[in-house]
Design a protein around this motif. Structure first.
Motif, PDB file in Angstrom:
ATOM      1  N   ILE A   1      55.986 -24.716 -64.103  1.00  0.00           N
ATOM      2  CA  ILE A   1      56.318 -23.721 -65.120  1.00  0.00           C
ATOM      3  C   ILE A   1      57.828 -23.795 -65.333  1.00  0.00           C
ATOM      4  O   ILE A   1      58.601 -23.773 -64.373  1.00  0.00           O
ATOM      5  N   ILE A   2      58.238 -23.883 -66.592  1.00  0.00           N
ATOM      6  CA  ILE A   2      59.646 -24.028 -66.934  1.00  0.00           C
ATOM      7  C   ILE A   2      60.096 -22.842 -67.777  1.00  0.00           C
ATOM      8  O   ILE A   2      59.385 -22.397 -68.680  1.00  0.00           O
ATOM      9  N   LYS A   3      61.274 -22.328 -67.471  1.00  0.00           N
ATOM     10  CA  LYS A   3      61.891 -21.294 -68.295  1.00  0.00           C
ATOM     11  C   LYS A   3      63.179 -21.846 -68.895  1.00  0.00           C
ATOM     12  O   LYS A   3      63.999 -22.452 -68.194  1.00  0.00           O
ATOM     13  N   LEU A   4      63.351 -21.663 -70.210  1.00  0.00           N
ATOM     14  CA  LEU A   4      64.615 -22.024 -70.861  1.00  0.00           C
ATOM     15  C   LEU A   4      65.539 -20.822 -70.752  1.00  0.00           C
ATOM     16  O   LEU A   4      65.469 -19.877 -71.530  1.00  0.00           O
ATOM     17  N   ALA A   5      66.417 -20.862 -69.750  1.00  0.00           N
ATOM     18  CA  ALA A   5      67.253 -19.702 -69.454  1.00  0.00           C
ATOM     19  C   ALA A   5      68.395 -19.527 -70.441  1.00  0.00           C
ATOM     20  O   ALA A   5      68.755 -18.400 -70.793  1.00  0.00           O
TER      21      ALA A   5
ATOM     22  N   GLU B   1      50.892 -15.022 -65.585  1.00  0.00           N
ATOM     23  CA  GLU B   1      50.502 -13.646 -65.929  1.00  0.00           C
ATOM     24  C   GLU B   1      51.569 -12.657 -65.466  1.00  0.00           C
ATOM     25  O   GLU B   1      51.931 -11.729 -66.201  1.00  0.00           O
ATOM     26  N   ASP B   2      52.057 -12.857 -64.226  1.00  0.00           N
ATOM     27  CA  ASP B   2      53.104 -11.973 -63.707  1.00  0.00           C
ATOM     28  C   ASP B   2      54.378 -12.061 -64.546  1.00  0.00           C
ATOM     29  O   ASP B   2      55.042 -11.048 -64.798  1.00  0.00           O
ATOM     30  N   LEU B   3      54.733 -13.271 -64.982  1.00  0.00           N
ATOM     31  CA  LEU B   3      55.921 -13.437 -65.823  1.00  0.00           C
ATOM     32  C   LEU B   3      55.732 -12.735 -67.163  1.00  0.00           C
ATOM     33  O   LEU B   3      56.656 -12.085 -67.675  1.00  0.00           O
ATOM     34  N   ALA B   4      54.524 -12.840 -67.724  1.00  0.00           N
ATOM     35  CA  ALA B   4      54.240 -12.170 -68.996  1.00  0.00           C
ATOM     36  C   ALA B   4      54.331 -10.659 -68.860  1.00  0.00           C
ATOM     37  O   ALA B   4      54.649  -9.948 -69.816  1.00  0.00           O
ATOM     38  N   ASN B   5      54.074 -10.171 -67.653  1.00  0.00           N
ATOM     39  CA  ASN B   5      54.136  -8.727 -67.388  1.00  0.00           C
ATOM     40  C   ASN B   5      55.528  -8.262 -66.971  1.00  0.00           C
ATOM     41  O   ASN B   5      55.703  -7.118 -66.549  1.00  0.00           O
ATOM     42  N   GLY B   6      56.496  -9.170 -67.038  1.00  0.00           N
ATOM     43  CA  GLY B   6      57.879  -8.756 -66.805  1.00  0.00           C
ATOM     44  C   GLY B   6      58.435  -9.059 -65.438  1.00  0.00           C
ATOM     45  O   GLY B   6      59.564  -8.659 -65.123  1.00  0.00           O
ATOM     46  N   GLU B   7      57.683  -9.787 -64.593  1.00  0.00           N
ATOM     47  CA  GLU B   7      58.213 -10.116 -63.269  1.00  0.00           C
ATOM     48  C   GLU B   7      59.417 -11.053 -63.409  1.00  0.00           C
ATOM     49  O   GLU B   7      59.509 -11.862 -64.351  1.00  0.00           O
ATOM     50  N   ASP B   8      60.344 -10.953 -62.470  1.00  0.00           N
ATOM     51  CA  ASP B   8      61.559 -11.760 -62.500  1.00  0.00           C
ATOM     52  C   ASP B   8      61.251 -13.202 -62.108  1.00  0.00           C
ATOM     53  O   ASP B   8      60.655 -13.459 -61.056  1.00  0.00           O
TER      54      ASP B   8
ATOM     55  N   GLU C   1      62.380 -18.032 -73.119  1.00  0.00           N
ATOM     56  CA  GLU C   1      60.928 -18.216 -73.104  1.00  0.00           C
ATOM     57  C   GLU C   1      60.488 -19.083 -71.928  1.00  0.00           C
ATOM     58  O   GLU C   1      61.263 -19.860 -71.362  1.00  0.00           O
ATOM     59  N   VAL C   2      59.195 -18.935 -71.595  1.00  0.00           N
ATOM     60  CA  VAL C   2      58.592 -19.650 -70.477  1.00  0.00           C
ATOM     61  C   VAL C   2      57.504 -20.572 -71.017  1.00  0.00           C
ATOM     62  O   VAL C   2      56.759 -20.209 -71.936  1.00  0.00           O
ATOM     63  N   SER C   3      57.396 -21.763 -70.435  1.00  0.00           N
ATOM     64  CA  SER C   3      56.411 -22.747 -70.888  1.00  0.00           C
ATOM     65  C   SER C   3      54.998 -22.379 -70.448  1.00  0.00           C
ATOM     66  O   SER C   3      54.795 -21.501 -69.602  1.00  0.00           O
ATOM     67  N   GLU C   4      54.033 -23.071 -71.012  1.00  0.00           N
ATOM     68  CA  GLU C   4      52.675 -23.044 -70.489  1.00  0.00           C
ATOM     69  C   GLU C   4      52.646 -23.890 -69.221  1.00  0.00           C
ATOM     70  O   GLU C   4      53.649 -24.515 -68.843  1.00  0.00           O
ATOM     71  N   LEU C   5      51.492 -23.945 -68.553  1.00  0.00           N
ATOM     72  CA  LEU C   5      51.376 -24.781 -67.361  1.00  0.00           C
ATOM     73  C   LEU C   5      51.532 -26.248 -67.748  1.00  0.00           C
ATOM     74  O   LEU C   5      50.981 -26.712 -68.746  1.00  0.00           O
ATOM     75  N   ILE C   6      52.307 -26.972 -66.932  1.00  0.00           N
ATOM     76  CA  ILE C   6      52.485 -28.416 -67.107  1.00  0.00           C
ATOM     77  C   ILE C   6      51.927 -29.073 -65.847  1.00  0.00           C
ATOM     78  O   ILE C   6      52.415 -28.824 -64.748  1.00  0.00           O
ATOM     79  N   GLN C   7      50.914 -29.896 -66.015  1.00  0.00           N
ATOM     80  CA  GLN C   7      50.253 -30.497 -64.853  1.00  0.00           C
ATOM     81  C   GLN C   7      50.598 -31.970 -64.740  1.00  0.00           C
ATOM     82  O   GLN C   7      50.668 -32.700 -65.728  1.00  0.00           O
TER      83      GLN C   7
END
Length: 419
Positions: free
Chosen positions: A258-262, A195-202, A245-251
């Motif tokens: 959580i993975i981000k493709l930088a 949620e924080d990432l979706a709201n623009g957190e680093d 983009e950032v992945s959904e939760l991976i369990q």
């Protein structure tokens, strides 16, 4: 560069005062934590990285110290030691990399307030841990030709280019034998991060603050990876992501990821300059000194310069049995396929030229370059790289599992809150 090498080295004159953690029958002192924390903060500052809150960073660093302590305990129980000769050689290499001799290196350490003896023990411990991981994990990893074949097909790297991905990672761990409540608590934390990432957190700042992953202090950066170098747990998600983009939760049993493709990049065909050379090797032994070996090669070179046959002299004199039967012919070699001393001598020669006698770890040589060519080494490189990627992926996953098992089986008592 030197401060980055001081991974937790104790500062001269700082007393060991209070216990911050009990690890089996050993302890971690407040001064150890303070010194390690100071080094980590210095490294992050040097990278212009935003520091997480001190209390969070302190707990992450303490967990690192606990893992190191557990590995050193295991190494001691299984007889892994590092002698002073090996340690001195390693420290000498560090000094050389910093373009210093050993005396200058020691002087700079002590001038900056670092204990040289404590630095030595830190390097000794790093070597011990490296050897332990190699014995307990790395040496048990195998890669088959079938795995390589499957990798090359399924990862579609048979075209002229290969795609590389730069990934960042956040991990919220769960204990090995988690209750449903513990799993749900970890899920809630991970969902809040999303949620924080979706709201623009680093992402990097959240990784440093929240992540339990080993790269947390690097902002979760996993570096550049080929497709097959991506842990299988993440591969499917990464293939659907666009850059940024950032992945959904991976369990998985270890927790929530959580993975981000930088970033994404491609590489072209791999052309190399191959060298075909031949050599004669004389090995020093109990009866043949270095001077004897060198003098013998000097005599052989005089005979070669006088018209002698390299092939014949190599067959009669070379102590490299694999090449001697072929008249000293080493075949075609790629850059980096011989020891540095040999490659350095060979690289200075034009086709037809012959070196003076020189020494490598194998003995004394003279080498003659026969010819050079440009070679498309893409296919060979793909297979070699596929083997390295598969092995590295297996090692990474196996080391994480091993460390987690070591941690779960240990008795750890935290006393950080008592300070």
């Amino acid at each position: 560069m030197i401060p980055l090498l001081l991974s937790g080295t104790a500062y001269a004159g700082v007393p060991l005062d209070r216990i911050v953690a009990v690890v089996n029958e050993d302890v971690i002192m407040q001064s150890e934590l303070r010194n390690k924390l100071r080094t980590i903060m210095s490294q992050l500052t040097e990278k212009n990285a935003q520091l997480p809150p001190r209390d969070i960073l302190e707990k992450q660093v303490l967990e690192q110290l606990i893992l190191n302590k557990l590995q050193l305990q295991f190494a001691a129980s299984t007889g892994i030691l590092v002698d002073d000769e090996t340690l001195n050689r390693a420290i000498g290499n560090i000094a050389t990399e910093n373009k210093l001799n050993l005396s200058q290196f020691r002087e700079i350490l002590e001038r900056d307030g670092y204990s040289y003896e404590a630095f030595r023990e830190d390097i000794r411990n790093e070597i011990i841990i490296s050897r332990l991981k190699q014995r307990q994990v790395d040496n048990r990893i195998t890669v088959t030709d079938r795995e390589i074949d499957n990798f090359l097909v399924t990862e579609e790297v048979q075209s002229g280019t290969e795609t590389e991905y730069r990934l960042s990672h956040i991990l919220i761990t769960t204990p090995e034998e988690s209750t449903q409540e513990e799993i749900e608590q970890a899920r809630m934390v991970a969902e809040k991060v999303l949620e924080d990432l979706a709201n623009g957190e680093d992402f990097a700042m959240l990784a440093r603050t929240i992540s339990d992953g080993q790269q947390a202090q690097d902002g979760g950066d996993l570096g550049w990876r080929k497709a097959g170098d991506i842990p299988s747990l993440f591969a499917e998600q990464v293939s659907t992501l666009k850059e940024g983009e950032v992945s959904e939760l991976i369990q998985n049993p270890g927790g929530f990821h959580i993975i981000k493709l930088a970033a994404v990049r491609s590489s072209d065909k791999y052309m190399v300059t191959q060298t075909r050379a031949r050599h004669i090797l004389i090995r020093p032994n109990e009866l043949v000194t270095d001077n004897d070996a060198k003098a013998r090669l000097e005599q052989l070179k005089l005979r070669l310069e006088g018209g002698g046959s390299f092939e014949e002299l190599a067959r009669l004199n070379s102590e490299d049995p694999a090449s001697a039967v072929n008249g000293g012919d080493l075949g075609w070699s790629n850059p980096g396929s011989t020891v540095p001393e040999f490659e350095n001598e060979m690289s200075q020669l034009e086709p037809g030229e012959m070196s003076n006698p020189f020494k490598t770890p194998f003995g004394w040589h003279i080498v003659q370059v026969m010819e050079r060519r440009q070679h498309d080494n893409t296919e060979d490189l793909k297979r070699a790289r596929a083997r390295e990627i598969i092995r590295a992926r297996k090692i990474e996953e196996a080391q994480l599992n091993w460390l987690r098992s070591l941690r779960d089986e240990a008795y750890v008592e935290y006393r950080l809150d008592d300070i």
